[in-house]
Design an enzyme around this catalytic site. Sequence first.
Site, PDB file in Angstrom:
ATOM      1  N   ARG A  90      78.747 -59.542  35.893  1.00  0.00           N
ATOM      2  CA  ARG A  90      80.057 -60.185  35.813  1.00  0.00           C
ATOM      3  C   ARG A  90      80.239 -61.047  37.058  1.00  0.00           C
ATOM      4  NH1 ARG A  90      83.618 -55.763  35.898  1.00  0.00           N
ATOM      5  NH2 ARG A  90      83.211 -55.516  33.677  1.00  0.00           N
ATOM      6  N   ARG A 160      88.550 -56.396  42.715  1.00  0.00           N
ATOM      7  CA  ARG A 160      87.698 -57.145  41.797  1.00  0.00           C
ATOM      8  C   ARG A 160      88.175 -58.597  41.644  1.00  0.00           C
ATOM      9  NH1 ARG A 160      85.955 -52.734  37.146  1.00  0.00           N
ATOM     10  NH2 ARG A 160      85.190 -51.144  38.587  1.00  0.00           N
ATOM     11  N   LYS A 226      88.505 -48.495  41.427  1.00  0.00           N
ATOM     12  CA  LYS A 226      88.600 -49.940  41.249  1.00  0.00           C
ATOM     13  C   LYS A 226      90.026 -50.423  41.503  1.00  0.00           C
ATOM     14  CE  LYS A 226      89.160 -49.349  36.243  1.00  0.00           C
ATOM     15  NZ  LYS A 226      88.569 -49.616  34.914  1.00  0.00           N
ATOM     16  N   LYS A 228      92.557 -54.037  41.033  1.00  0.00           N
ATOM     17  CA  LYS A 228      92.661 -55.344  40.381  1.00  0.00           C
ATOM     18  C   LYS A 228      93.898 -56.099  40.851  1.00  0.00           C
ATOM     19  CE  LYS A 228      90.256 -53.642  36.261  1.00  0.00           C
ATOM     20  NZ  LYS A 228      90.321 -53.406  34.799  1.00  0.00           N
ATOM     21  N   CYS A 446      87.269 -55.481  23.380  1.00  0.00           N
ATOM     22  CA  CYS A 446      86.270 -55.361  24.443  1.00  0.00           C
ATOM     23  C   CYS A 446      84.872 -55.457  23.830  1.00  0.00           C
ATOM     24  CB  CYS A 446      86.442 -54.045  25.192  1.00  0.00           C
ATOM     25  SG  CYS A 446      86.015 -52.591  24.207  1.00  0.00           S
ATOM     26  N   CYS A 452      77.754 -51.503  25.899  1.00  0.00           N
ATOM     27  CA  CYS A 452      78.549 -50.721  26.851  1.00  0.00           C
ATOM     28  C   CYS A 452      78.204 -49.233  26.756  1.00  0.00           C
ATOM     29  CB  CYS A 452      80.033 -50.914  26.599  1.00  0.00           C
ATOM     30  SG  CYS A 452      81.055 -49.955  27.738  1.00  0.00           S
ATOM     31  N   CYS A 491      86.696 -47.541  23.858  1.00  0.00           N
ATOM     32  CA  CYS A 491      86.916 -46.304  24.609  1.00  0.00           C
ATOM     33  C   CYS A 491      88.256 -46.426  25.310  1.00  0.00           C
ATOM     34  CB  CYS A 491      85.769 -46.058  25.596  1.00  0.00           C
ATOM     35  SG  CYS A 491      85.895 -47.002  27.132  1.00  0.00           S
ATOM     36  N   CYS A 495      89.473 -51.963  28.955  1.00  0.00           N
ATOM     37  CA  CYS A 495      88.970 -53.327  29.151  1.00  0.00           C
ATOM     38  C   CYS A 495      89.593 -54.331  28.190  1.00  0.00           C
ATOM     39  CB  CYS A 495      87.447 -53.349  29.010  1.00  0.00           C
ATOM     40  SG  CYS A 495      86.593 -52.390  30.284  1.00  0.00           S
TER      41      CYS A 495
END
Length: 582
Positions: A90, A160, A226, A228, A446, A452, A491, A495
């Site tokens: 990414r 990110r 993470k 964002k 996603c 994935c 899931c 995303c």
Amino acid sequence: MTTTNKETVLTGPGPLIVEGKQADNERLKADSNFLRGTIVDDLKDQTTGGFTADNYHIIRTHGMYQQDDRDIRNERSKQKLEPLHNVMLRARMPGGIIKPEQWLAIDKFAQESTSYGSIRLTTRQTFQFHGVLKPNIKLMHQTLNSIGIDSIATAGDVNRNVLCTSNPIESELHQEAYEWAIKISEHLLPKTRAYAEIWLDGEKLEGPEGKETQEPILGSNYLPRKFKTTVVIPPQNDIDVHANDLNFIAIAKDGKLVGFNVLVGGGLAMTHGDKSTYPRKADDFGYVSLAHTLDVATAVVTTQRDWGNRVNRKNAKTKYTLDRVGVETFKAEVEKRAGITFETTRPYEFTERGDRIGWVEGFDGRHHLALFIENGRLLDSPGKPLKSGVAELAKIHKGDFRMTANQNLIVAGVATEDKAQIEKIAREYGLINDTVSKQRKDSMACVAFPTCPLAMAEAERYLPGFVTDVEGILAKHDMSDESIILRVTGCPNGCGRAMLAEIGLVGKGPGKYNMHLGGNLAGTRVPKMYKENLSEQDILDEMDMLVARWSTERNSHEAFGDFTIRTGIIAEVKNSKRDFHD
């Protein structure tokens, strides 16, 4: 606070710090030598196509996830072969702007050096390569570096890719906001030179034992989870502010950016069956002037760094820290660290959410063509050579491209005299399709299978046919002119941003989904689970019933999500910790 030779350690009252044995990710970050690990050794190992031990996780901070083709995993296992390991990369593209010459370079690499030959536009306003085998990984990074792109900190426990509203209309205001997205991204990047050393053959940093001695913002163990960040220009909420830890809402005066309202603590990921996890809206902390922007960004990140849960990763995101210590306590700490006091929030309103597909004209007289790219997947297929079409546009376009957080692509900055040629190419290659419904444009998924590793159910491959079925249901009930914000994820990790949709489907197992209802058009309300573990046919049956009721019982122009709450079909989530699982 006390200070050790490694990092600042907080010694405050109980609720600020979660006590207990730290998650193993904390050990591997501490042992990684500032994100180097033993990646170099793994690259030399030709006995496996994958990365081993800690490096499997460390490469994420370099923008990569190790994956394999799950469609052929069982067959390879029968042949006593390891999974077909590869990486997904990414890129880091703050604000999603890319030049035509850069596009041509990534197009060439995707075609020649990836297993799938595609480019995927993501919900993080950037592009991904899928199916890059180990011998091509270093070439990939060096190719990107040669055109001024990297993938530093687009995954892992760091800040990110910074998103920015893809507003092509107010060109001057967008340029200012975009420049702040870049500044914030650069300011919050890891300072380690591991990326340059490993992938670009950069010179190793000299120091004690050849190591860095500090990461002033992220800390030697980096963030607990993470993180964002976004920069948003009202009235468009095209990046879904409530999906992000830190949001700067642009406030303008006389067309010029003067400051930001700051929203903190949004996030959508959860875990099936774990009621301590939930999607959550961001809290409004107030307004700051431009001069304090980076100080506030630093203060929010470092507060989360020091107070975030390093014991249980499922509760490590900023949203859980705010709920644990209290919003006002977190806000006060940010003010103290930034040396500011938040002012009263300046008025703003979100009235739009998706991308304006088609041509629009900016205030400067330039034209912008937003292309709908279903699922963001650019690949040539019979009758739809989409990837080649964008490459053809890149060969003649004099402006730039803007990747959106809704997986679409804007051909931006087109002069009036060039419009006809741009549109001709776009139509010739199937990039403009006048028959695409509003419902399809308002739907998103996603990646999920086959790449994935977290996917429990299909998403990208399921969505197109599912939308066709939904279009049929809308037509059946004379609602073809309407649409529903519809999102599917394979899931519960968020995303596809299903937890800000009017209907959100979250994968539970092969062909099985949890169905959530009650989000709104503005993206400011979290939906709630309506029914669990539904089959694809069950979902269509439920939608048929729900749309039938919506068509006959709704108030004038009432959106689907608002209708489901007003009529009691689903309860409104006002406070996620209290209401989401209630």
